[in-house]
Scaffold this active site. Sequence first.
Site, PDB file in Angstrom:
ATOM      1  N   TRP A 210      35.687  54.770  11.585  1.00  0.00           N
ATOM      2  CA  TRP A 210      36.375  54.509  12.852  1.00  0.00           C
ATOM      3  C   TRP A 210      35.669  55.169  14.036  1.00  0.00           C
ATOM      4  CZ3 TRP A 210      42.476  54.625  12.274  1.00  0.00           C
ATOM      5  CH2 TRP A 210      42.867  53.522  11.498  1.00  0.00           C
ATOM      6  N   LYS A 211      34.703  56.030  13.768  1.00  0.00           N
ATOM      7  CA  LYS A 211      33.991  56.734  14.842  1.00  0.00           C
ATOM      8  C   LYS A 211      35.009  57.406  15.786  1.00  0.00           C
ATOM      9  CE  LYS A 211      30.263  53.522  14.114  1.00  0.00           C
ATOM     10  NZ  LYS A 211      29.143  52.765  14.628  1.00  0.00           N
TER      11      LYS A 211
ATOM     12  N   GLY B 192      31.751  49.712  10.791  1.00  0.00           N
ATOM     13  CA  GLY B 192      32.240  50.368  11.998  1.00  0.00           C
ATOM     14  C   GLY B 192      33.290  49.506  12.681  1.00  0.00           C
ATOM     15  N   GLY B 193      32.848  48.742  13.671  1.00  0.00           N
ATOM     16  CA  GLY B 193      33.758  47.961  14.519  1.00  0.00           C
ATOM     17  C   GLY B 193      34.769  47.131  13.744  1.00  0.00           C
TER      18      GLY B 193
ATOM     19  N   HIS C  93      24.985  60.271   9.813  1.00  0.00           N
ATOM     20  CA  HIS C  93      25.073  58.971  10.498  1.00  0.00           C
ATOM     21  C   HIS C  93      24.074  58.966  11.654  1.00  0.00           C
ATOM     22  CE1 HIS C  93      26.599  55.683  12.941  1.00  0.00           C
ATOM     23  NE2 HIS C  93      27.191  55.249  11.851  1.00  0.00           N
TER      24      HIS C  93
ATOM     25  N   SER D  38      26.832  46.031  11.575  1.00  0.00           N
ATOM     26  CA  SER D  38      27.342  44.711  11.967  1.00  0.00           C
ATOM     27  C   SER D  38      27.871  43.880  10.799  1.00  0.00           C
ATOM     28  CB  SER D  38      26.283  43.937  12.759  1.00  0.00           C
ATOM     29  OG  SER D  38      25.975  44.616  13.959  1.00  0.00           O
TER      30      SER D  38
HETATM   31  P1  PGA Z   1      29.107  48.625  12.957  1.00  0.00           P
HETATM   32  O1  PGA Z   1      28.863  50.167  12.611  1.00  0.00           O
HETATM   33  O2  PGA Z   1      29.757  47.999  11.737  1.00  0.00           O
HETATM   34  O3  PGA Z   1      30.028  48.642  14.142  1.00  0.00           O
HETATM   35  O4  PGA Z   1      27.783  48.006  13.239  1.00  0.00           O
HETATM   36  C1  PGA Z   1      28.448  50.570  11.330  1.00  0.00           C
HETATM   37  C2  PGA Z   1      28.303  52.071  11.271  1.00  0.00           C
HETATM   38  O5  PGA Z   1      27.824  52.667  12.230  1.00  0.00           O
HETATM   39  O6  PGA Z   1      28.656  52.703  10.250  1.00  0.00           O
END
Ligand code: PGA
Length: 250
Positions: A10-11, A227-228, A90, A206
């Site tokens: 989730w950052k 991530g997103g 990361h 992505s």
């Molecule tokens: P993303 O990020 O799926 O938004 O590209 C992946 C990550 O940084 O772990």
Amino acid sequence: MRRKLAAGNWKMNGTKASLAELSAIPAAAGNSAEVLICPPATLIALAADSTPNIAIGGQDCHAAPSGAHTGDLSAAQLADAGASYVILGHSERRADHGETDTQVRDKTRAAWESGLTAVVCVGETLEEREHANTLEIIGGQLAGSIPDGATAHRLVVAYEPVWAIGTGKVPTMDQIAEVHGFIRARLERRFGAGVGRSTRILYGGSVKPSNAVEIFAVPNVDGALVGGASLKAADFGPIIEALNTAPMEA
Ligand code: PGA
């Protein structure tokens, strides 16, 4: 047999209200894949208490067990809050905080000492892919970031090309297969065939519902670090489903 892993990062996103997304993730009965969410540290304890079927992880930890490190968290604190995993190295930590392979290795050791499974991230920048040898870069990161004594229980490796993170760009399936095969070979060479073959290697960068099926069919891809698309159950759910139905490798 490697159990597939759908990991969400989730950052620096999410507040208490976001925990509703966790309960909407179909992580309960019937999943063959393991589901992991790494929320911001403020939500770890709440998430761990409210969603017993989803593993919870941190996004970083300090290498020291305790001490005068304002703003940092130790692996023991993450474990105490209910985490069983921690993402380490990361590319955003490496870029924003100048983290080196050596620091990542020390953090990984600390994570293991507290009983956490470390998700160690490696990946090349676009410049490195275009002007250097991607496999050499990845090989150096693996050698430097993973301590001796890895086991399949304590270690997950995430291959995340920096240029694919949050950009919508994804490597070709051949490029993913090449790097994942290389990582597998390096793990086997260093830690022995048993550990090397049973350690999970995730692809990250992505990953979306629209490309997950194709990515999960690539050899040596044992899941994803997302991530997103992990922020909303409506996106992460179909990714987990794609992993549940992906072919199993011996
Ligand atoms: P993303 O990020 O799926 O938004 O590209 C992946 C990550 O940084 O772990």
